[in-house]
Enzyme design. Structure first.
Site, PDB file in Angstrom:
ATOM      1  N   ASN A   9     -59.316 -25.475 105.918  1.00  0.00           N
ATOM      2  CA  ASN A   9     -59.138 -24.574 104.778  1.00  0.00           C
ATOM      3  C   ASN A   9     -57.980 -25.124 103.948  1.00  0.00           C
ATOM      4  O   ASN A   9     -56.821 -24.972 104.330  1.00  0.00           O
ATOM      5  CB  ASN A   9     -58.823 -23.164 105.288  1.00  0.00           C
ATOM      6  CG  ASN A   9     -58.434 -22.214 104.161  1.00  0.00           C
ATOM      7  OD1 ASN A   9     -58.620 -22.516 102.986  1.00  0.00           O
ATOM      8  ND2 ASN A   9     -57.893 -21.060 104.530  1.00  0.00           N
ATOM      9  N   TRP A  10     -58.307 -25.776 102.842  1.00  0.00           N
ATOM     10  CA  TRP A  10     -57.260 -26.433 102.042  1.00  0.00           C
ATOM     11  C   TRP A  10     -56.420 -25.420 101.256  1.00  0.00           C
ATOM     12  O   TRP A  10     -55.412 -25.788 100.672  1.00  0.00           O
ATOM     13  CB  TRP A  10     -57.893 -27.438 101.071  1.00  0.00           C
ATOM     14  CG  TRP A  10     -58.555 -28.607 101.734  1.00  0.00           C
ATOM     15  CD1 TRP A  10     -58.626 -28.875 103.090  1.00  0.00           C
ATOM     16  CD2 TRP A  10     -59.240 -29.687 101.095  1.00  0.00           C
ATOM     17  NE1 TRP A  10     -59.308 -30.042 103.307  1.00  0.00           N
ATOM     18  CE2 TRP A  10     -59.704 -30.565 102.107  1.00  0.00           C
ATOM     19  CE3 TRP A  10     -59.520 -29.993  99.760  1.00  0.00           C
ATOM     20  CZ2 TRP A  10     -60.422 -31.728 101.809  1.00  0.00           C
ATOM     21  CZ3 TRP A  10     -60.228 -31.154  99.472  1.00  0.00           C
ATOM     22  CH2 TRP A  10     -60.678 -32.013 100.494  1.00  0.00           C
ATOM     23  N   LYS A  11     -56.853 -24.190 101.198  1.00  0.00           N
ATOM     24  CA  LYS A  11     -56.163 -23.166 100.401  1.00  0.00           C
ATOM     25  C   LYS A  11     -55.963 -23.678  98.970  1.00  0.00           C
ATOM     26  O   LYS A  11     -56.789 -24.448  98.478  1.00  0.00           O
ATOM     27  CB  LYS A  11     -54.853 -22.745 101.059  1.00  0.00           C
ATOM     28  CG  LYS A  11     -55.041 -22.376 102.526  1.00  0.00           C
ATOM     29  CD  LYS A  11     -53.891 -21.619 103.087  1.00  0.00           C
ATOM     30  CE  LYS A  11     -54.111 -21.392 104.579  1.00  0.00           C
ATOM     31  NZ  LYS A  11     -53.135 -20.541 105.202  1.00  0.00           N
ATOM     32  N   HIS A  95     -60.552 -13.953 104.816  1.00  0.00           N
ATOM     33  CA  HIS A  95     -59.310 -14.590 105.271  1.00  0.00           C
ATOM     34  C   HIS A  95     -58.166 -13.589 105.127  1.00  0.00           C
ATOM     35  O   HIS A  95     -58.138 -12.796 104.181  1.00  0.00           O
ATOM     36  CB  HIS A  95     -59.033 -15.860 104.449  1.00  0.00           C
ATOM     37  CG  HIS A  95     -57.930 -16.685 105.023  1.00  0.00           C
ATOM     38  ND1 HIS A  95     -56.604 -16.379 104.826  1.00  0.00           N
ATOM     39  CD2 HIS A  95     -57.952 -17.790 105.818  1.00  0.00           C
ATOM     40  CE1 HIS A  95     -55.858 -17.267 105.479  1.00  0.00           C
ATOM     41  NE2 HIS A  95     -56.654 -18.137 106.088  1.00  0.00           N
ATOM     42  N   GLU A  97     -55.290 -13.844 104.053  1.00  0.00           N
ATOM     43  CA  GLU A  97     -54.590 -13.898 102.762  1.00  0.00           C
ATOM     44  C   GLU A  97     -55.370 -13.129 101.702  1.00  0.00           C
ATOM     45  O   GLU A  97     -54.786 -12.517 100.796  1.00  0.00           O
ATOM     46  CB  GLU A  97     -54.356 -15.361 102.359  1.00  0.00           C
ATOM     47  CG  GLU A  97     -53.258 -15.981 103.216  1.00  0.00           C
ATOM     48  CD  GLU A  97     -53.326 -17.489 103.369  1.00  0.00           C
ATOM     49  OE1 GLU A  97     -54.066 -18.159 102.627  1.00  0.00           O
ATOM     50  OE2 GLU A  97     -52.642 -18.002 104.283  1.00  0.00           O
ATOM     51  N   GLU A 167     -58.200 -15.234 113.728  1.00  0.00           N
ATOM     52  CA  GLU A 167     -56.963 -15.778 113.172  1.00  0.00           C
ATOM     53  C   GLU A 167     -55.858 -14.725 113.248  1.00  0.00           C
ATOM     54  O   GLU A 167     -55.753 -13.863 112.358  1.00  0.00           O
ATOM     55  CB  GLU A 167     -57.177 -16.171 111.708  1.00  0.00           C
ATOM     56  CG  GLU A 167     -58.208 -17.253 111.509  1.00  0.00           C
ATOM     57  CD  GLU A 167     -57.894 -18.090 110.277  1.00  0.00           C
ATOM     58  OE1 GLU A 167     -57.736 -19.300 110.421  1.00  0.00           O
ATOM     59  OE2 GLU A 167     -57.774 -17.521 109.173  1.00  0.00           O
ATOM     60  N   GLY A 173     -49.832 -20.364 109.352  1.00  0.00           N
ATOM     61  CA  GLY A 173     -48.827 -21.014 108.522  1.00  0.00           C
ATOM     62  C   GLY A 173     -47.409 -20.803 109.003  1.00  0.00           C
ATOM     63  O   GLY A 173     -46.454 -21.105 108.289  1.00  0.00           O
ATOM     64  N   SER A 212     -52.036 -22.206 112.992  1.00  0.00           N
ATOM     65  CA  SER A 212     -51.170 -23.332 113.365  1.00  0.00           C
ATOM     66  C   SER A 212     -51.795 -24.232 114.425  1.00  0.00           C
ATOM     67  O   SER A 212     -51.106 -24.737 115.312  1.00  0.00           O
ATOM     68  CB  SER A 212     -49.791 -22.833 113.816  1.00  0.00           C
ATOM     69  OG  SER A 212     -49.173 -22.101 112.768  1.00  0.00           O
ATOM     70  N   GLY A 233     -55.469 -24.700 108.532  1.00  0.00           N
ATOM     71  CA  GLY A 233     -54.850 -24.722 107.214  1.00  0.00           C
ATOM     72  C   GLY A 233     -53.996 -25.961 107.052  1.00  0.00           C
ATOM     73  O   GLY A 233     -54.460 -27.033 106.658  1.00  0.00           O
TER      74      GLY A 233
HETATM   75  C1  PEP Z   1     -55.628 -20.626 107.879  1.00  0.00           C
HETATM   76  O1  PEP Z   1     -55.188 -20.512 106.767  1.00  0.00           O
HETATM   77  O2  PEP Z   1     -56.786 -20.238 108.110  1.00  0.00           O
HETATM   78  C2  PEP Z   1     -54.783 -21.218 108.915  1.00  0.00           C
HETATM   79  C3  PEP Z   1     -55.154 -21.099 110.166  1.00  0.00           C
HETATM   80  O3  PEP Z   1     -53.647 -21.850 108.503  1.00  0.00           O
HETATM   81  P1  PEP Z   1     -52.620 -22.715 109.428  1.00  0.00           P
HETATM   82  O4  PEP Z   1     -53.464 -23.678 110.226  1.00  0.00           O
HETATM   83  O5  PEP Z   1     -51.730 -23.413 108.447  1.00  0.00           O
HETATM   84  O6  PEP Z   1     -51.912 -21.745 110.295  1.00  0.00           O
END
Ligand code: PEP
Length: 252
Positions: A9-11, A95, A97, A167, A173, A212, A233
């Site tokens: 997921n490049w956001k 998600h 976010e 998640e 993050g 993470s 992410g």
């Molecule tokens: C995500 O945004 O779905 C995610 C898991 O981010 P990260 O790997 O940076 O925690």
């Protein structure tokens, strides 16, 4: 046995030049082996270019969000049919976010899930609890509410062509990762809840872990019985980091 899905997921990151380099690095470094697949989810404006750059490779493309509507006066929105038209195969819905920053409700997420499937996309439904919710002992109740909204709207059969991503919000993050055991407990719970509706569908659905995940912790997470991949992410933004997770999937 379920295949492993490693999804990036490049956001809201990247540029035409940076994406071209990232995709070339990923496509050129896909580990040998089978039983796993790779997916990247760029921001909307880059979807078409990334579809083109990954054509003929084992890397699929998805989007990070989608409208629940087919078309019409929804300024700024992108429909499921448009994503399909561009060559997307997957789309992330719900998600954390989107839920927290844009106030998406579980009902709206369920509508997006249904609309995505109707257009032939595979939704990746994100569920997960905040730190406060975990500390209050309500992790399962939170996940159940998010899951049940989709079960009510789409039915259990819809999970035959969907992916779930657990998640924990506190791990996204932050550099804090759920331990393999913590993640497995929730993954098992999710699968058992689906099995209460249909054991065959529950046994087949891929449940990814997100929060993470990186090369160093991927093997431990992917080694758990109910963890079928990762939604990644930060570590999806560098080819070497993403490929380290892909390698753990290939070794699993
Ligand atoms: C995500 O945004 O779905 C995610 C898991 O981010 P990260 O790997 O940076 O925690």
């Amino acid at each position: 046995m379920r295949d492993i899905l490693v999804a990036g997921n490049w956001k809201m990151n990247g540029s035409s030049a940076a994406n071209a380099e990232l995709v070339a690095g990923i496509v050129g470094g896909v580990p040998a082996g089978d039983g796993f697949s790779l997916l990247v989810c760029p921001p909307f404006p880059y979807v078409a270019a990334v579809v083109e750059a990954t054509a003929g490779s084992p890397v699929s493309v998805g989007a990070q969000n989608v409208s629940e509507h087919d078309k019409g006066a929804y300024t700024g929105e992108v429909s499921p049919g448009m994503l399909k038209d561009l060559g997307c195969e997957y789309v992330i819905v719900g998600h954390s976010e989107r839920r927290s920053l844009y106030n998406e409700t579980s009902g709206q997420v369920a509508a997006k899930f249904v609309a995505a499937q109707a257009a032939g996309l595979t939704p990746i439904l994100c569920v997960g609890e905040s730190l406060e919710e975990r500390e209050a002992g309500t992790t399962e109740a939170v996940v159940d509410e998010q899951l049940d909204a989709v079960l009510d709207a789409a039915g259990i059969a819809a999970f035959g062509t969907a992916v779930i991503a657990y998640e924990p919000v506190w791990a996204i993050g932050t550099g804090m990762t759920a331990t393999p055991e913590q993640a497995q407990d929730v993954h098992r719970h999710i699968r058992e809840r689906l099995a209460g509706h249909d054991g065959t569908v529950a046994a087949k659905v891929q449940i990814l872990y997100g929060g993470s995940m990186k090369g160093e912790n991927a093997a431990g997470l992917l080694g758990q019985a109910d963890i079928d991949g990762g939604l990644i992410g930060g570590a999806s933004l560098k080819a070497a980091d993403f490929l380290a997770i892909a390698q753990a999937a290939a070794n699993d």
